[in-house]
Design an enzyme around this catalytic site. Structure first.
Site, PDB file in Angstrom:
ATOM      1  CG  ASP A   1      -2.077  -0.940   1.136  1.00 39.23           C
ATOM      2  OD1 ASP A   1      -2.234  -1.956  -0.192  1.00 39.23           O
ATOM      3  OD2 ASP A   1      -3.014  -1.036   2.032  1.00 39.23           O
TER       4      ASP A   1
ATOM      5  NE  ARG B   1      -0.866   4.163  13.569  1.00 41.06           N
ATOM      6  CZ  ARG B   1      -0.206   3.272  13.034  1.00 41.06           C
ATOM      7  NH1 ARG B   1       0.981   3.205  13.487  1.00 41.06           N
ATOM      8  NH2 ARG B   1      -0.838   2.363  12.730  1.00 41.06           N
TER       9      ARG B   1
ATOM     10  CG  ASP C   1      -3.851   4.510  12.767  1.00 43.18           C
ATOM     11  OD1 ASP C   1      -3.997   4.745  14.001  1.00 43.18           O
ATOM     12  OD2 ASP C   1      -3.762   3.112  12.151  1.00 43.18           O
TER      13      ASP C   1
ATOM     14  CB  SER D   1      -5.284  -5.252   7.979  1.00 47.57           C
ATOM     15  OG  SER D   1      -5.925  -4.757   8.827  1.00 47.57           O
TER      16      SER D   1
END
Length: 412
Positions: A20, A102, A131, A185
């Site tokens: 990705d 993050r 996110d 995922s």
């Protein structure tokens, strides 16, 4: 290709080296005709990072524009440990493993942008998840003028088929297992592993055994319990079994203890900040042990008033981290109060690990508030006069007695 109006000239991309973000790298170059800088963070996800460098070079990124950094110590010291001083749990269960990573990634994105003269940063978070919010709130808090590019909200590559077609058209290598629909995922760092999507989307179905990657099945864990001791100084773990270690080394060691004994599994349906419910499988082996140990040492070192106030603040603090407000003034205000509470949270906790569970079985500290003389069922040698309790009860009962008398009068 000519650049679009107001297009960024140079973009720092949070780059994993996976399919990705490799597609995003090429898309940025194609869509904006801009220079791309890649940033890959080692947060303890357990993957080799050199392939990310090679892939970025293959996709045309100049060597001086490829940043790969080991942030494990900073991650645990400056983000994980402060959060654990609060005993933070989102919605009472989730140890915030993805959420807390993050702000550090965003911090470095913004810093590298300043260092390289980039005018934008980019991430690979989708438009459905949390996110995107976390990355962007942190970036804007640190640089209000930064431009943030979120390709998943902009491009027309709206299916796995289109992504693969774009990759093939641009000579982006595709692993064989990426040619079909991935079963789920995964996001991983030193604190946890998070698995979501596909085979996990129906919350009524048991998660398949292969989803769990960091812990053995508790039923298959050793039949003999293991005991360990964790030492704390001012709320932070400093040693295991008397051996001093750095923050990241401690979490790494606790992860291995937790893996061996099947500790830290969570099947959780949470409320995302963007409004939907999401089912995830989380594995936080070392963090689960650390939380139990921290609670254990607080039991004897933290004053009841301070501890109860801190517990009342915790849900708000956890929500701020989950929602992406690490760099907000309210999180920093709460952190100051939490850190103040930890001044005497120093000592050692003994824990028992057994088949998926971790329990505190002993704790001691020079800073202890526990007084055996006051609580003993034996002769306390005058440490506590039990007659004092009568007046204490009468004062606290006064308003209840007045309420009861009024209600009886009105009923009569």
């Amino acid at each position: 290709m000519s650049a679009k109006p107001n297009a960024p000239k140079k973009v720092v991309l949070a780059y994993s080296g996976g399919l990705d973000t490799s597609i995003i790298l090429k898309w940025l170059k194609t869509e904006y005709d801009c220079e791309v800088v890649t940033f890959t963070a080692d947060l303890g996800q357990g993957e080799e990072l050199d392939p990310a460098r090679k892939k970025a070079e293959m996709l045309g990124v100049a060597p001086e524009n490829i940043f790969i950094e080991d942030l494990r110590e900073e991650f645990v010291r400056d983000f994980v440990f402060p959060m654990f001083r609060a005993n933070a749990l989102y919605e009472g269960l989730y140890l915030l493993g993805t959420s807390i990573a993050r702000p550090l990634i965003s911090k470095r994105l913004v810093e590298i942008a300043a260092q390289t003269g980039a005018d934008a940063v980019a991430h690979g978070a989708t438009g459905k998840g949390n996110d995107q919010v976390r990355f962007e709130l942190a970036a804007y808090a640190l640089n209000p003028d930064i431009k943030v590019i979120a390709p998943w909200r902009e491009w027309d590559l709206t299916s796995r088929t289109k992504l693969l077609e774009f990759a093939e058209a641009n000579q982006i290598p595709i692993a064989k297992d990426k040619r079909g629909e991935a079963p789920f995922s995964v996001d991983a760092n030193l604190l946890h592993t998070s698995s979501e999507g596909k085979v996990l989307e129906n919350p009524a179905d048991d998660a398949p055994d292969y989803v769990y990657q960091r812990t053995v099945n508790p039923e298959d864990a050793p039949d003999t319990p293991e005991f360990i001791e964790i030492s704390f100084e001012k709320g932070d773990a400093t040693a295991i079994n008397g051996e001093s270690m750095s923050p990241a080394t401690i979490l790494t060691a606790l992860n291995e203890y937790g893996r061996k004994h099947g500790v830290g599994r969570l099947d959780f349906v949470e409320n995302r900040f963007v409004g939907m419910k999401s089912r995830g499988i989380y594995e936080t082996p070392g963090g689960t042990i650390l939380l139990e140990a921290h609670r254990g040492i607080e039991q004897i070192t933290l004053d009841s008033g301070a501890g109860h106030l801190k517990d009342s603040l915790m849900p708000r603090y956890a929500e701020l981290i989950y929602n992406g407000f690490w760099f907000s003034p309210e999180r920093e205000m709460l952190q100051a109060a939490i850190d103040k509470s930890q001044e005497h949270v120093t000592g050692t906790v003994r824990l028992k690990l057994y088949k998926g569970s971790v329990r505190t079985v002993g704790r001691w500290s020079e800073h202890s508030l526990y007084s055996e003389a006051h609580v003993t069922f034996e002769d306390d040698a005058g440490a506590y006069d039990q007659k004092d309790a009568a007046g204490f009860i009468q004062l606290n009962a006064l308003r209840l007695k007045l309420l009861a008398a009024r209600n009886r009068r009105l009923k009569g």
